[in-house]
Design a protein around this motif. Sequence first.
Motif, PDB file in Angstrom:
ATOM      1  N   THR A 149      18.548 -31.171  93.235  1.00  0.00           N
ATOM      2  CA  THR A 149      19.145 -30.981  94.605  1.00  0.00           C
ATOM      3  C   THR A 149      20.715 -31.211  94.373  1.00  0.00           C
ATOM      4  N   HIS A 150      21.418 -31.681  93.488  1.00  0.00           N
ATOM      5  CA  HIS A 150      22.628 -32.085  93.515  1.00  0.00           C
ATOM      6  C   HIS A 150      23.388 -30.999  92.866  1.00  0.00           C
ATOM      7  N   VAL A 151      22.802 -29.926  92.235  1.00  0.00           N
ATOM      8  CA  VAL A 151      23.497 -29.034  91.471  1.00  0.00           C
ATOM      9  C   VAL A 151      24.057 -27.971  92.259  1.00  0.00           C
ATOM     10  N   ASP A 152      24.906 -27.075  91.700  1.00  0.00           N
ATOM     11  CA  ASP A 152      25.672 -26.088  92.548  1.00  0.00           C
ATOM     12  C   ASP A 152      24.810 -24.958  92.760  1.00  0.00           C
ATOM     13  N   LEU A 153      24.002 -24.736  91.721  1.00  0.00           N
ATOM     14  CA  LEU A 153      23.100 -23.215  91.616  1.00  0.00           C
ATOM     15  C   LEU A 153      21.726 -23.973  91.534  1.00  0.00           C
ATOM     16  N   ARG A 154      20.881 -23.782  92.414  1.00  0.00           N
ATOM     17  CA  ARG A 154      19.480 -24.293  92.143  1.00  0.00           C
ATOM     18  C   ARG A 154      18.579 -23.295  91.729  1.00  0.00           C
ATOM     19  N   VAL A 155      17.758 -23.608  90.776  1.00  0.00           N
ATOM     20  CA  VAL A 155      16.881 -22.635  90.260  1.00  0.00           C
ATOM     21  C   VAL A 155      15.288 -23.089  90.428  1.00  0.00           C
ATOM     22  N   ARG A 156      14.686 -22.272  91.006  1.00  0.00           N
ATOM     23  CA  ARG A 156      13.184 -22.765  91.542  1.00  0.00           C
ATOM     24  C   ARG A 156      12.267 -22.343  90.215  1.00  0.00           C
ATOM     25  N   ASP A 157      12.337 -23.235  89.244  1.00  0.00           N
ATOM     26  CA  ASP A 157      11.511 -22.883  88.125  1.00  0.00           C
ATOM     27  C   ASP A 157      11.188 -24.357  87.562  1.00  0.00           C
ATOM     28  N   ARG A 158       9.828 -24.765  87.316  1.00  0.00           N
ATOM     29  CA  ARG A 158       9.406 -26.193  86.906  1.00  0.00           C
ATOM     30  C   ARG A 158       9.964 -26.439  85.532  1.00  0.00           C
ATOM     31  N   ALA A 159      10.011 -25.109  84.617  1.00  0.00           N
ATOM     32  CA  ALA A 159      10.347 -25.416  83.468  1.00  0.00           C
ATOM     33  C   ALA A 159      11.989 -25.817  83.134  1.00  0.00           C
ATOM     34  N   VAL A 160      12.538 -25.449  84.188  1.00  0.00           N
ATOM     35  CA  VAL A 160      14.245 -25.859  84.105  1.00  0.00           C
ATOM     36  C   VAL A 160      14.534 -27.296  84.736  1.00  0.00           C
ATOM     37  N   SER A 161      15.299 -28.142  83.712  1.00  0.00           N
ATOM     38  CA  SER A 161      15.531 -29.338  84.042  1.00  0.00           C
ATOM     39  C   SER A 161      16.409 -29.564  85.230  1.00  0.00           C
ATOM     40  N   ARG A 162      16.627 -30.649  85.885  1.00  0.00           N
ATOM     41  CA  ARG A 162      17.326 -31.109  86.958  1.00  0.00           C
ATOM     42  C   ARG A 162      18.758 -30.607  87.132  1.00  0.00           C
ATOM     43  N   SER A 163      19.233 -30.935  85.866  1.00  0.00           N
ATOM     44  CA  SER A 163      20.649 -30.370  85.321  1.00  0.00           C
ATOM     45  C   SER A 163      20.319 -29.923  84.062  1.00  0.00           C
ATOM     46  N   HIS A 164      20.351 -28.451  83.936  1.00  0.00           N
ATOM     47  CA  HIS A 164      20.023 -27.884  82.830  1.00  0.00           C
ATOM     48  C   HIS A 164      21.066 -27.347  82.037  1.00  0.00           C
ATOM     49  N   ALA A 165      22.217 -26.560  82.895  1.00  0.00           N
ATOM     50  CA  ALA A 165      23.157 -25.955  82.237  1.00  0.00           C
ATOM     51  C   ALA A 165      24.473 -25.954  83.012  1.00  0.00           C
ATOM     52  N   ARG A 166      25.645 -25.492  82.525  1.00  0.00           N
ATOM     53  CA  ARG A 166      26.850 -25.702  83.283  1.00  0.00           C
ATOM     54  C   ARG A 166      27.776 -24.387  82.674  1.00  0.00           C
ATOM     55  N   ILE A 167      28.470 -23.720  83.742  1.00  0.00           N
ATOM     56  CA  ILE A 167      29.320 -22.847  83.454  1.00  0.00           C
ATOM     57  C   ILE A 167      30.913 -23.005  83.834  1.00  0.00           C
ATOM     58  N   LEU A 168      31.689 -23.157  82.920  1.00  0.00           N
ATOM     59  CA  LEU A 168      33.070 -23.284  83.157  1.00  0.00           C
ATOM     60  C   LEU A 168      33.955 -22.070  83.396  1.00  0.00           C
ATOM     61  N   ARG A 169      34.856 -22.130  84.364  1.00  0.00           N
ATOM     62  CA  ARG A 169      35.465 -21.008  84.635  1.00  0.00           C
ATOM     63  C   ARG A 169      37.061 -21.375  84.338  1.00  0.00           C
ATOM     64  N   GLU A 170      37.712 -20.830  83.402  1.00  0.00           N
ATOM     65  CA  GLU A 170      39.359 -21.180  83.325  1.00  0.00           C
ATOM     66  C   GLU A 170      39.693 -19.605  83.029  1.00  0.00           C
ATOM     67  N   GLY A 171      40.743 -19.126  84.351  1.00  0.00           N
ATOM     68  CA  GLY A 171      41.315 -17.960  84.335  1.00  0.00           C
ATOM     69  C   GLY A 171      40.101 -16.726  84.395  1.00  0.00           C
ATOM     70  N   SER A 172      39.955 -16.022  83.497  1.00  0.00           N
ATOM     71  CA  SER A 172      39.144 -14.884  83.367  1.00  0.00           C
ATOM     72  C   SER A 172      38.081 -15.253  82.275  1.00  0.00           C
ATOM     73  N   THR A 173      37.977 -16.453  81.821  1.00  0.00           N
ATOM     74  CA  THR A 173      37.125 -16.655  80.867  1.00  0.00           C
ATOM     75  C   THR A 173      35.955 -17.568  81.440  1.00  0.00           C
ATOM     76  N   PHE A 174      34.800 -17.448  81.153  1.00  0.00           N
ATOM     77  CA  PHE A 174      33.584 -18.162  81.554  1.00  0.00           C
ATOM     78  C   PHE A 174      32.975 -18.750  80.345  1.00  0.00           C
ATOM     79  N   THR A 175      32.375 -19.883  80.320  1.00  0.00           N
ATOM     80  CA  THR A 175      31.977 -20.768  78.991  1.00  0.00           C
ATOM     81  C   THR A 175      30.583 -21.177  79.544  1.00  0.00           C
ATOM     82  N   LEU A 176      29.663 -20.989  78.977  1.00  0.00           N
ATOM     83  CA  LEU A 176      28.326 -21.490  79.128  1.00  0.00           C
ATOM     84  C   LEU A 176      27.932 -22.727  78.150  1.00  0.00           C
ATOM     85  N   MET A 177      27.599 -23.720  78.723  1.00  0.00           N
ATOM     86  CA  MET A 177      27.071 -25.048  78.041  1.00  0.00           C
ATOM     87  C   MET A 177      25.730 -25.491  78.303  1.00  0.00           C
TER      88      MET A 177
END
Length: 263
Positions: A149-177
């Motif tokens: 419930t604390h994340v920015d984008l919540r996914v309703r999927d039991r196979a997904v962790s409570r904090s699963h992934a992060r997307i960083l934006r720097e200018g026009s570049t988006f990075t997935l981690m």
Amino acid sequence: MHFEFAHLGTITPFELSEGQHLLGGGSDDHVRLEALPPGFLTLRIEGPRLTVEAAQTFTVNDVKVPPRVPRLVLPGEVVGLPEEMSLKVLQAAQAEGRSVGTRAMLKHLLTEGADELPSRAATLTWLTGLDVGRTFPLAEARTDIGRGTHVDLRVRDRAVSRSHARILREGSTFTLMDLDSPNGVFLNGRRLRSTAALADGDVIELGQTLLRFQAPVEEPARSDPPPSLAEPAPEKSRSVGWFIGLGVTMALVGVLVLYSLLS
């Protein structure tokens, strides 16, 4: 387990993890194919064992299987689907050397014909799961994705962790981690090992959920108007003013001459 999906002469390899998967054209189907009825096919994978059950009659190696009757499908057998589609279970030897990754390899089947309006902001669009069709704008510098419930984008999927992934934006570049999730993060069918820059059309897989990344649309650079549409040059302005002054002078002289003749 490795499969080959065939339709209109095109063969697409993909992979499904152990568990139960729904294949059909409904919003709740894990693998969505618009040409099929919702919840058409149920695939149950238990280790090397695959059981298939359908809502309507289907075929296995051209032999009809009645609706709602589970059928054990062996490697090498072909499951016949409506609209001239088929699903082949690959043997272990056939699967070796294939860069199939995960079921995200079906992304061109899930996105084909999508008619989305371009967005000035980058977005994530659900391709599968309970929120299929939903779009989330990536407007912040950091977007945490997960089931909590604390994340920015919540996914309703039991196979997904409570904090699963992060997307960083720097200018026009988006990075997935990956945030050290047990099930991992897959990008275009390949497991993410560190970080990766996102490109337009990339498919992100979290648990049983597929998300498509849409890059922001860049506004065209504004160019200066051509010289013909610009303001008159100073020289031209002076010339126009000189002609106007000469016209006024001649008009005054004419008035004086006319006055002298009449007086």
